[in-house]
Enzyme design. Sequence first.
Site, short mmCIF file in Angstrom:
data_model
loop_
_atom_site.label_atom_id
_atom_site.label_comp_id
_atom_site.label_asym_id
_atom_site.label_seq_id
_atom_site.Cartn_x
_atom_site.Cartn_y
_atom_site.Cartn_z
N ASP A 67 41.74 24.15 45.82
CA ASP A 67 40.81 24.43 44.73
C ASP A 67 41.32 23.89 43.40
O ASP A 67 42.48 23.52 43.26
CB ASP A 67 40.52 25.93 44.63
CG ASP A 67 41.79 26.78 44.76
OD1 ASP A 67 42.89 26.25 44.52
OD2 ASP A 67 41.67 27.98 45.08
N HIS A 138 40.12 36.99 48.88
CA HIS A 138 39.67 35.58 48.84
C HIS A 138 40.73 34.64 49.39
O HIS A 138 41.93 34.93 49.35
CB HIS A 138 39.21 35.17 47.43
CG HIS A 138 40.28 34.93 46.42
ND1 HIS A 138 40.04 34.95 45.06
CD2 HIS A 138 41.60 34.66 46.54
CE1 HIS A 138 41.15 34.69 44.42
NE2 HIS A 138 42.13 34.51 45.28
N GLU A 143 35.25 33.65 47.14
CA GLU A 143 35.22 35.04 46.70
C GLU A 143 34.40 35.88 47.69
O GLU A 143 33.66 35.33 48.52
CB GLU A 143 34.59 35.11 45.30
CG GLU A 143 35.37 34.35 44.23
CD GLU A 143 36.66 35.05 43.79
OE1 GLU A 143 37.32 35.71 44.62
OE2 GLU A 143 37.01 34.93 42.61
P1 PGA Z 1 48.96 34.50 44.08
O1 PGA Z 1 47.41 34.17 44.26
O2 PGA Z 1 49.70 33.63 45.04
O3 PGA Z 1 49.28 34.13 42.65
O4 PGA Z 1 49.15 35.95 44.37
C1 PGA Z 1 46.90 34.08 45.56
C2 PGA Z 1 45.40 33.86 45.51
O5 PGA Z 1 44.72 34.31 44.58
O6 PGA Z 1 44.88 33.22 46.44
#
Ligand code: PGA
Length: 263
Positions: A67, A138, A143
């Site tokens: 993304d 997610h 989402e």
């Molecule tokens: P994080 O985010 O690795 O910073 O916990 C993971 C995500 O939101 O997919």
Amino acid sequence: MRVRLTQSAEHAADLVAHEILTQLRAKPNLVLGLATGSTPIGVYTRLVDAYQSGAASFAKVHTFNLDEYLDLPASHHQSYRFFMQRHLFDAIDIPAAHIHFPPSEGQNLLRRCQQYETEIEDLGGLDIQLLGIGSNGHIGFNEPTSSLRSRTRIKTLTPKTRQDNARFYASDETQPTLAATMGIGTILGARTILLQAFGQKKAEAIRATVEGPVSSYCPASALQLHEDVTLFLDSEAASRLSMQDYYLQTQMHEEQLRREDRM
Ligand code: PGA
């Protein structure tokens, strides 16, 4: 779904990096799906170490990131492209032309999102997709309520996701609300999926992913439909799983069969 209860985030990163490097040795032109956020950093550090010690080359590898925020140029310090350059790409021998991101600037985004899918297909599909998970379940920026067969497209971020990521932003910085993301269907197309989750904040999302029903309300639960997915969890992220003993036993049996060369 394979659940690996690891001793720590460091241990999980060792295992995941080992899996990627093993596949890379067997297939130098590996096609890697990559993730950003705090979770995969340990894996990237290990891949950089492997390159710098001469144990691995990424010269033939292609990468596709999950993304990217809309309208943040690659040079913006909050862009995921910037993150990837800093944590991985600048320190390895991957050619710039082999690095792919979903379209996040300019016009014709939907058509270019479809092209992103075609680029993945043209290279034979993703060999490995590396994932983290949001506290709302997610994967990528798919989402809750994302279609389980979705492909690369533009998504609006939930308030929960923006709140979770607010820690990366200074008080005078504007947080993006839109992102281009691979879809759940795109992710499920990868041959191998490696998901890491660390900390109490992820415990409920992991419970819903592993032991809940398949539901678009927890997008990661779609991984139950995949035939080769492994979750690498620290004890906090695993703390709400009800079958921890069973997962440990399964892991032991698998290791035993491998030692006996029967797998
Ligand atoms: P994080 O985010 O690795 O910073 O916990 C993971 C995500 O939101 O997919």
